[in-house]
Design a protein around this motif. Structure first.
Motif, PDB file in Angstrom:
ATOM      1  N   ASP A  10       0.850  -1.197   0.000  1.00  0.00           N
ATOM      2  CA  ASP A  10       0.000   0.000   0.000  1.00  0.00           C
ATOM      3  C   ASP A  10       0.893   1.258   0.000  1.00  0.00           C
ATOM      4  O   ASP A  10       1.102   1.890   1.028  1.00  0.00           O
ATOM      5  CB  ASP A  10      -0.913  -0.019   1.238  1.00  0.00           C
ATOM      6  CG  ASP A  10      -1.831   1.196   1.303  1.00  0.00           C
ATOM      7  OD1 ASP A  10      -1.809   2.034   0.362  1.00  0.00           O
ATOM      8  OD2 ASP A  10      -2.559   1.316   2.303  1.00  0.00           O
ATOM      9  N   GLU A  11       1.382   1.605  -1.188  1.00  0.00           N
ATOM     10  CA  GLU A  11       2.322   2.732  -1.273  1.00  0.00           C
ATOM     11  C   GLU A  11       1.648   4.073  -0.999  1.00  0.00           C
ATOM     12  O   GLU A  11       2.261   4.989  -0.454  1.00  0.00           O
ATOM     13  CB  GLU A  11       2.991   2.753  -2.653  1.00  0.00           C
ATOM     14  CG  GLU A  11       3.958   1.607  -2.811  1.00  0.00           C
ATOM     15  CD  GLU A  11       4.821   1.713  -4.052  1.00  0.00           C
ATOM     16  OE1 GLU A  11       4.785   2.753  -4.729  1.00  0.00           O
ATOM     17  OE2 GLU A  11       5.530   0.718  -4.330  1.00  0.00           O
ATOM     18  N   VAL A  12       0.357   4.176  -1.389  1.00  0.00           N
ATOM     19  CA  VAL A  12      -0.369   5.431  -1.169  1.00  0.00           C
ATOM     20  C   VAL A  12      -0.552   5.656   0.333  1.00  0.00           C
ATOM     21  O   VAL A  12      -0.270   6.741   0.861  1.00  0.00           O
ATOM     22  CB  VAL A  12      -1.733   5.405  -1.899  1.00  0.00           C
ATOM     23  CG1 VAL A  12      -2.563   6.630  -1.546  1.00  0.00           C
ATOM     24  CG2 VAL A  12      -1.519   5.317  -3.409  1.00  0.00           C
ATOM     25  N   GLY A  13      -0.993   4.621   1.024  1.00  0.00           N
ATOM     26  CA  GLY A  13      -1.187   4.722   2.482  1.00  0.00           C
ATOM     27  C   GLY A  13       0.125   5.006   3.194  1.00  0.00           C
ATOM     28  O   GLY A  13       0.178   5.787   4.146  1.00  0.00           O
ATOM     29  N   PHE A  14       1.197   4.384   2.705  1.00  0.00           N
ATOM     30  CA  PHE A  14       2.502   4.570   3.338  1.00  0.00           C
ATOM     31  C   PHE A  14       2.996   6.012   3.167  1.00  0.00           C
ATOM     32  O   PHE A  14       3.469   6.641   4.108  1.00  0.00           O
ATOM     33  CB  PHE A  14       3.523   3.590   2.742  1.00  0.00           C
ATOM     34  CG  PHE A  14       4.893   3.748   3.328  1.00  0.00           C
ATOM     35  CD1 PHE A  14       5.150   3.376   4.645  1.00  0.00           C
ATOM     36  CD2 PHE A  14       5.935   4.291   2.586  1.00  0.00           C
ATOM     37  CE1 PHE A  14       6.411   3.549   5.208  1.00  0.00           C
ATOM     38  CE2 PHE A  14       7.193   4.470   3.138  1.00  0.00           C
ATOM     39  CZ  PHE A  14       7.432   4.094   4.448  1.00  0.00           C
ATOM     40  N   ARG A  15       2.826   6.540   1.935  1.00  0.00           N
ATOM     41  CA  ARG A  15       3.257   7.930   1.691  1.00  0.00           C
ATOM     42  C   ARG A  15       2.442   8.895   2.565  1.00  0.00           C
ATOM     43  O   ARG A  15       2.987   9.824   3.158  1.00  0.00           O
ATOM     44  CB  ARG A  15       3.098   8.286   0.203  1.00  0.00           C
ATOM     45  CG  ARG A  15       3.559   9.697  -0.132  1.00  0.00           C
ATOM     46  CD  ARG A  15       3.488   9.966  -1.621  1.00  0.00           C
ATOM     47  NE  ARG A  15       4.608   9.398  -2.333  1.00  0.00           N
ATOM     48  CZ  ARG A  15       5.779  10.016  -2.513  1.00  0.00           C
ATOM     49  NH1 ARG A  15       5.966  11.239  -2.033  1.00  0.00           N
ATOM     50  NH2 ARG A  15       6.760   9.453  -3.164  1.00  0.00           N
ATOM     51  N   MET A  16       1.135   8.631   2.656  1.00  0.00           N
ATOM     52  CA  MET A  16       0.255   9.498   3.459  1.00  0.00           C
ATOM     53  C   MET A  16       0.734   9.513   4.924  1.00  0.00           C
ATOM     54  O   MET A  16       0.849  10.562   5.543  1.00  0.00           O
ATOM     55  CB  MET A  16      -1.161   8.932   3.374  1.00  0.00           C
ATOM     56  CG  MET A  16      -2.280   9.874   3.646  1.00  0.00           C
ATOM     57  SD  MET A  16      -3.834   9.056   3.202  1.00  0.00           S
ATOM     58  CE  MET A  16      -3.923   7.726   4.410  1.00  0.00           C
ATOM     59  N   GLU A  17       1.010   8.324   5.451  1.00  0.00           N
ATOM     60  CA  GLU A  17       1.451   8.232   6.854  1.00  0.00           C
ATOM     61  C   GLU A  17       2.809   8.929   7.049  1.00  0.00           C
ATOM     62  O   GLU A  17       3.045   9.605   8.062  1.00  0.00           O
ATOM     63  CB  GLU A  17       1.549   6.758   7.282  1.00  0.00           C
ATOM     64  CG  GLU A  17       1.872   6.609   8.755  1.00  0.00           C
ATOM     65  CD  GLU A  17       1.742   5.199   9.263  1.00  0.00           C
ATOM     66  OE1 GLU A  17       0.602   4.772   9.536  1.00  0.00           O
ATOM     67  OE2 GLU A  17       2.777   4.519   9.406  1.00  0.00           O
ATOM     68  N   THR A  18       3.704   8.794   6.059  1.00  0.00           N
ATOM     69  CA  THR A  18       5.032   9.419   6.161  1.00  0.00           C
ATOM     70  C   THR A  18       4.903  10.941   6.131  1.00  0.00           C
ATOM     71  O   THR A  18       5.587  11.656   6.883  1.00  0.00           O
ATOM     72  CB  THR A  18       5.940   8.920   5.013  1.00  0.00           C
ATOM     73  OG1 THR A  18       5.924   7.494   5.007  1.00  0.00           O
ATOM     74  CG2 THR A  18       7.370   9.404   5.188  1.00  0.00           C
ATOM     75  N   GLU A  19       4.024  11.442   5.253  1.00  0.00           N
ATOM     76  CA  GLU A  19       3.824  12.907   5.184  1.00  0.00           C
ATOM     77  C   GLU A  19       3.286  13.443   6.509  1.00  0.00           C
ATOM     78  O   GLU A  19       3.712  14.486   6.997  1.00  0.00           O
ATOM     79  CB  GLU A  19       2.866  13.253   4.030  1.00  0.00           C
ATOM     80  CG  GLU A  19       3.567  13.172   2.678  1.00  0.00           C
ATOM     81  CD  GLU A  19       2.627  13.247   1.485  1.00  0.00           C
ATOM     82  OE1 GLU A  19       1.395  13.210   1.700  1.00  0.00           O
ATOM     83  OE2 GLU A  19       3.132  13.322   0.350  1.00  0.00           O
ATOM     84  N   LYS A  20       2.346  12.687   7.104  1.00  0.00           N
ATOM     85  CA  LYS A  20       1.797  13.113   8.416  1.00  0.00           C
ATOM     86  C   LYS A  20       2.907  13.127   9.458  1.00  0.00           C
ATOM     87  O   LYS A  20       3.007  14.036  10.276  1.00  0.00           O
ATOM     88  CB  LYS A  20       0.720  12.120   8.872  1.00  0.00           C
ATOM     89  CG  LYS A  20      -0.675  12.447   8.395  1.00  0.00           C
ATOM     90  CD  LYS A  20      -1.662  11.564   9.151  1.00  0.00           C
ATOM     91  CE  LYS A  20      -2.952  11.404   8.378  1.00  0.00           C
ATOM     92  NZ  LYS A  20      -3.790  10.313   8.870  1.00  0.00           N
ATOM     93  N   ALA A  21       3.753  12.096   9.440  1.00  0.00           N
ATOM     94  CA  ALA A  21       4.840  11.998  10.430  1.00  0.00           C
ATOM     95  C   ALA A  21       5.777  13.193  10.297  1.00  0.00           C
ATOM     96  O   ALA A  21       6.172  13.808  11.289  1.00  0.00           O
ATOM     97  CB  ALA A  21       5.607  10.688  10.245  1.00  0.00           C
TER      98      ALA A  21
END
Ligand SMILES: CC(C)(COP(=O)(O)OP(=O)(O)OC[C@H]1O[C@@H](n2cnc3c(N)ncnc32)[C@H](O)[C@@H]1OP(=O)(O)O)[C@@H](O)C(=O)NCCC(=O)NCCSC(=O)C[C@@](O)(CC(=O)O)C(=O)O
Ligand SMILES: [Mg+2]
Length: 296
Positions: free
Chosen positions: A200-211
């Motif tokens: 899930d690359e989209v979910g991973f990028r979203m979580e990284t941006e939030k972090a």
């Protein structure tokens, strides 16, 4: 500033993964003796990791070993085999109190002295993986001069809370915020948790941006495919670098006139803005991006 954007977990019982771990460009390689290694393989994994540390060249990556928790019979055996091989860092999982860190610090000091290593060389990073650990996060983060980072272990933390870890991560919002505050107050890095769905690359990028937006300095990852995404998110953009350079110029001019504040395109520039710009430029410098700005 030491770059710790990506910390790649590599199971300590997997020789193929350990052998290739340095080719993916992770800032830190995090060889695991804890939860990715079953109790039946703890002994074999220790020997494998010891041999790997002794013989492999990990290149530019920092090398850390995640030992077993202090509530297990394994951690002393882990460090007694690992410290003589001079890893850059030990990651202690499930830290609950400053006392845990002090006990680990003293045990590492004894082993360093016995191995002819300058006492204090080995750094420590801890994972906070319980409500109790989080409540003690600041005390934990200042418990040793070896401490360079605190991380949140989201899987264990949500298990401790008795809730499900979701893609959106609302259940971890408060914990992530508190962890960043504790890390910043203690002057150490704040490392975000792993994202388990490697497809899930989209979910991973979203979580990284939030972090990144919350103030984390890096993220633990479990798969090489996740590394370029984190590096991309944490990379200052051309626009950010250009703006930072303009801020530095503007404040220089203001200071030459005896002022600490100036307006740049209608926006106030003062000390905190300059501090942020300096951090952006430091990061850009470390990543070799300054020269690229002209090509923006
Ligand atoms: C996830 C998956 C099974 C997917 O497998 P897949 O087969 O789909 O992977 P592929 O993408 O197909 O692999 C393509 C090529 O990369 C190689 N490769 C893959 N992963 C690599 C890697 N990690 N290191 C080096 N090499 C790697 C692979 O060997 C292959 O090489 P090759 O054959 O040569 O092409 C695999 O990645 C994996 O096992 N990951 C490590 C899992 C792990 O360590 N868990 C414990 C830490 S978390 C925890 O404990 C929770 C925590 O404590 C965390 C906290 O504290 O934050 C908390 O509480 O939250
Ligand atoms: Mg964990």
């Amino acid at each position: 500033m030491k770059l710790r954007r990506t910390l790649l977990y590599v199971p300590g019982n997997n020789p193929n993964m350990i052998q290739d771990s340095m080719i993916y460009g992770a800032d830190t390689i995090l060889i695991d003796l804890e939860d990715s290694v079953s109790v039946y393989e703890k002994d074999a994994a220790r020997y494998l990791v010891k041999y790997a540390l002794r013989t492999l060249d990990f290149g530019k990556s920092e090398v850390a070993v995640r030992i077993n928790g202090m509530d297990t019979p394994y951690w002393r055996h882990d460090i007694s085999m690992i410290i003589p091989e001079r890893p850059d860092m030990i990651r202690l999982p499930k830290a609950e109190s400053a006392g845990d860190v002090k006990t680990l610090d003293a045990a590492i000091s004894d082993l360093e002295a016995a191995s002819g290593i300058k006492v204090g060389t080995t750094k420590i990073m801890v994972s906070i993986e319980s409500a109790r650990g989080l409540k003690n996060a600041y005390d934990i983060a200042v418990a040793s001069r070896r401490m360079v980072a605190i991380a949140i272990g989201g899987e264990d933390f949500t298990a401790d809370l008795g809730v499900k870890k979701t893609r959106e991560g609302n259940e971890l919002l408060v914990a992530r915020g508190e962890l960043v505050l504790a890390a910043r107050a203690a002057g150490v890095d704040a490392i975000d948790s792993v994202f388990s769905d490697v497809n899930d690359e989209v979910g991973f990028r979203m979580e990284t941006e939030k972090a990144k937006a919350m103030g984390f300095t890096g993220k633990s990852v479990i798969n090489p495919r996740q590394i370029p995404i984190v590096h991309d998110v944490f990379k200052p953009t051309c626009e950010e670098i250009e703006e930072a350079l303009k801020i530095k110029e503007a404040i220089k001019e203001a200071e030459s006139r005896g002022s600490g504040v100036i307006s740049l395109n209608g926006k106030m520039v003062d000390r905190p803005i300059v501090k942020r710009a300096e951090r952006t430029l430091e990061l850009a410098e470390m990543l070799g991006l300054i020269k690229e700005v002209a090509a923006c």
